[in-house]
Scaffold this motif. Structure first.
Motif, PDB file in Angstrom:
ATOM      1  N   ASP A 148     -16.866  -2.634   5.421  1.00 47.77           N
ATOM      2  CA  ASP A 148     -16.845  -3.433   6.538  1.00 47.77           C
ATOM      3  C   ASP A 148     -17.385  -2.476   7.871  1.00 47.77           C
ATOM      4  OD1 ASP A 148     -14.620  -1.255   6.755  1.00 47.77           O
ATOM      5  OD2 ASP A 148     -12.669  -2.378   5.990  1.00 47.77           O
ATOM      6  N   ASN A 173     -12.694  -2.180  -3.377  1.00 48.72           N
ATOM      7  CA  ASN A 173     -12.499  -3.927  -3.315  1.00 48.72           C
ATOM      8  C   ASN A 173     -11.962  -4.209  -3.093  1.00 48.72           C
ATOM      9  OD1 ASN A 173     -14.631  -6.487  -3.115  1.00 48.72           O
ATOM     10  ND2 ASN A 173     -13.648  -7.014  -4.907  1.00 48.72           N
ATOM     11  N   HIS A 174     -11.603  -5.222  -1.622  1.00 45.48           N
ATOM     12  CA  HIS A 174     -10.276  -5.450  -0.599  1.00 45.48           C
ATOM     13  C   HIS A 174      -9.247  -4.994  -1.004  1.00 45.48           C
ATOM     14  CE1 HIS A 174     -13.520  -9.343  -0.346  1.00 45.48           C
ATOM     15  NE2 HIS A 174     -12.988  -8.944  -1.695  1.00 45.48           N
ATOM     16  N   ASN A 175      -9.303  -3.332  -0.736  1.00 43.22           N
ATOM     17  CA  ASN A 175      -8.009  -2.586  -1.027  1.00 43.22           C
ATOM     18  C   ASN A 175      -7.372  -2.670  -2.094  1.00 43.22           C
ATOM     19  OD1 ASN A 175      -7.807  -2.347   2.425  1.00 43.22           O
ATOM     20  ND2 ASN A 175      -6.513  -3.871   2.610  1.00 43.22           N
ATOM     21  N   GLN A 176      -8.773  -2.058  -3.185  1.00 44.85           N
ATOM     22  CA  GLN A 176      -7.960  -1.997  -4.771  1.00 44.85           C
ATOM     23  C   GLN A 176      -9.020  -1.563  -4.731  1.00 44.85           C
ATOM     24  OE1 GLN A 176      -5.522  -3.712  -6.824  1.00 44.85           O
ATOM     25  NE2 GLN A 176      -4.974  -4.596  -4.591  1.00 44.85           N
ATOM     26  N   ASN A 189       0.813  -1.063   0.088  1.00 43.44           N
ATOM     27  CA  ASN A 189      -0.173   0.486  -0.419  1.00 43.44           C
ATOM     28  C   ASN A 189       0.328   1.400   0.159  1.00 43.44           C
ATOM     29  OD1 ASN A 189      -2.807  -1.626  -0.010  1.00 43.44           O
ATOM     30  ND2 ASN A 189      -2.351  -1.984   2.470  1.00 43.44           N
ATOM     31  N   ASP A 203     -16.102   0.185   1.446  1.00 42.02           N
ATOM     32  CA  ASP A 203     -16.330  -1.130   1.218  1.00 42.02           C
ATOM     33  C   ASP A 203     -17.066  -2.161   2.158  1.00 42.02           C
ATOM     34  OD1 ASP A 203     -14.400  -0.657   3.391  1.00 42.02           O
ATOM     35  OD2 ASP A 203     -12.947  -1.548   2.628  1.00 42.02           O
TER      36      ASP A 203
END
Length: 326
Positions: free
Chosen positions: A66, A146-149, A33, A64
């Motif tokens: 979460d 989405n999922h750190n993307q 990251n 996202d």
């Protein structure tokens, strides 16, 4: 949603805001990251702020889903313009989890950014709005986390022509936004063709035909040349957008659709077809015209011969033939 006003003074960065979107330079890369930890959001913003740019917008949203909010920071050289956008998370200090890569390949300005729900789910998207400097083109880009993307879900901008409107609208008022394209033609009927598809490019593309003339509907032309022009413009629109225009049938008294090919009349952009329509015969209620394209590539065309006859007060196309004599 948190959205606050951007200022050029060095005041609380978490109270700044104002417009748009783009791309940023990488900071330090750690664990996959872009990272730049700071104890406070204000300190972090100063640390990642691109040179000579000001914070234009800041949003706080759980992108996202979460349960933890992300921050979306938009920077730009001038008020009202966005050149770099970062998505930031607070997790033992603030750090960048990604940046938005501008997908539009032609010259444009990013002038606005919003966090939006685009369907009936709880998913939230980053939407960046773009325009050309002379406002002849407008469009948008949609991003999802989405999922750190950060993924570019869709972008719609008139890159090929440099003009036209691409809008993100709930055109059916069903709670789901569509990618809507508007094509306005200065043809005989002043057609506006609207094509639209679900915002994420799934599902079928649909089409609407509107009229921007004074009557807001089809008006039968009174001049023979206009009937020919209108007929060929409709043929162009039918082939380009794969649509059926019922008005075409009103122009002819033919027992069947003509089998002639009209490739020579295929150069209509947003104006009407550029045609040379020359009257070659005039007898009582019957007139004949030789029709060629005026476009430079097609000046050697043989052209088509249209024969029209007046029936019940209206001119009708009686025959369309390839010109093999004139």
């Amino acid at each position: 949603m948190i959205e606050q006003e951007a200022v050029t003074e060095p005041e609380s960065a978490a109270q700044k805001q104002d417009r748009n979107s783009n791309v940023a330079n990488p900071i330090n890369k750690r664990n996959g990251n872009y990272v730049a930890d700071s104890n406070t959001l204000d300190q972090f913003i100063k640390k990642v702020q691109p040179s000579n740019e000001q914070l234009q917008r800041i949003f706080k949203e759980d992108l996202d889903l979460d349960g933890k909010p992300e921050y979306v920071l938009a920077f730009g050289l001038e008020k009202g313009g966005i050149d770099n956008i970062f998505v930031v998370r607070e997790d033992a200090g603030y750090h960048i989890i990604g940046k938005l890569e501008d997908p539009v390949m032609v010259a444009h300005l990013n002038i606005d950014m919003k966090i939006m729900k685009l369907d009936q789910t709880e998913q939230k998207f980053i939407v960046v709005y773009s325009t050309s400097e002379v406002n002849e083109a407008e469009g948008f880009s949609i991003f999802a986390l989405n999922h750190n993307q950060i993924n570019n879900l869709n972008y719609s901008y008139p890159e090929a022509t440099g003009q036209g409107s691409r809008k993100l609208e709930d055109i059916n008022k069903d709670g789901v936004f569509e990618d809507v394209s508007y094509y306005r033609f200065q043809d005989i009927q002043q057609h506006m063709i609207i094509t639209y598809q679900k915002f994420d490019s799934t599902g079928p593309e649909k089409t609407k035909v509107l009229y921007e003339n004074g009557n807001k509907k089809f008006v039968y032309p009174t001049v023979p040349k206009d009937i020919i022009q209108n007929y060929l413009e409709d043929h162009y629109l039918m082939n380009r957008f794969l649509i059926h225009l019922p008005e075409m049938a009103e122009f002819t008294a033919l027992s069947a659709s003509p089998k002639n090919h009209f490739e020579d009349f295929s150069a209509m952009d947003y104006t009407g077809l550029d045609l040379n329509i020359k009257e070659i015969a005039n007898e009582a209620n019957q007139r004949t015209f030789l029709v060629r394209s005026n476009s430079s590539e097609e000046k050697k065309d043989q052209g088509l011969v249209f024969t029209l006859e007046k029936q019940s007060g209206k001119w009708k196309i009686m025959s369309i033939e390839m010109n093999d004599k004139l």
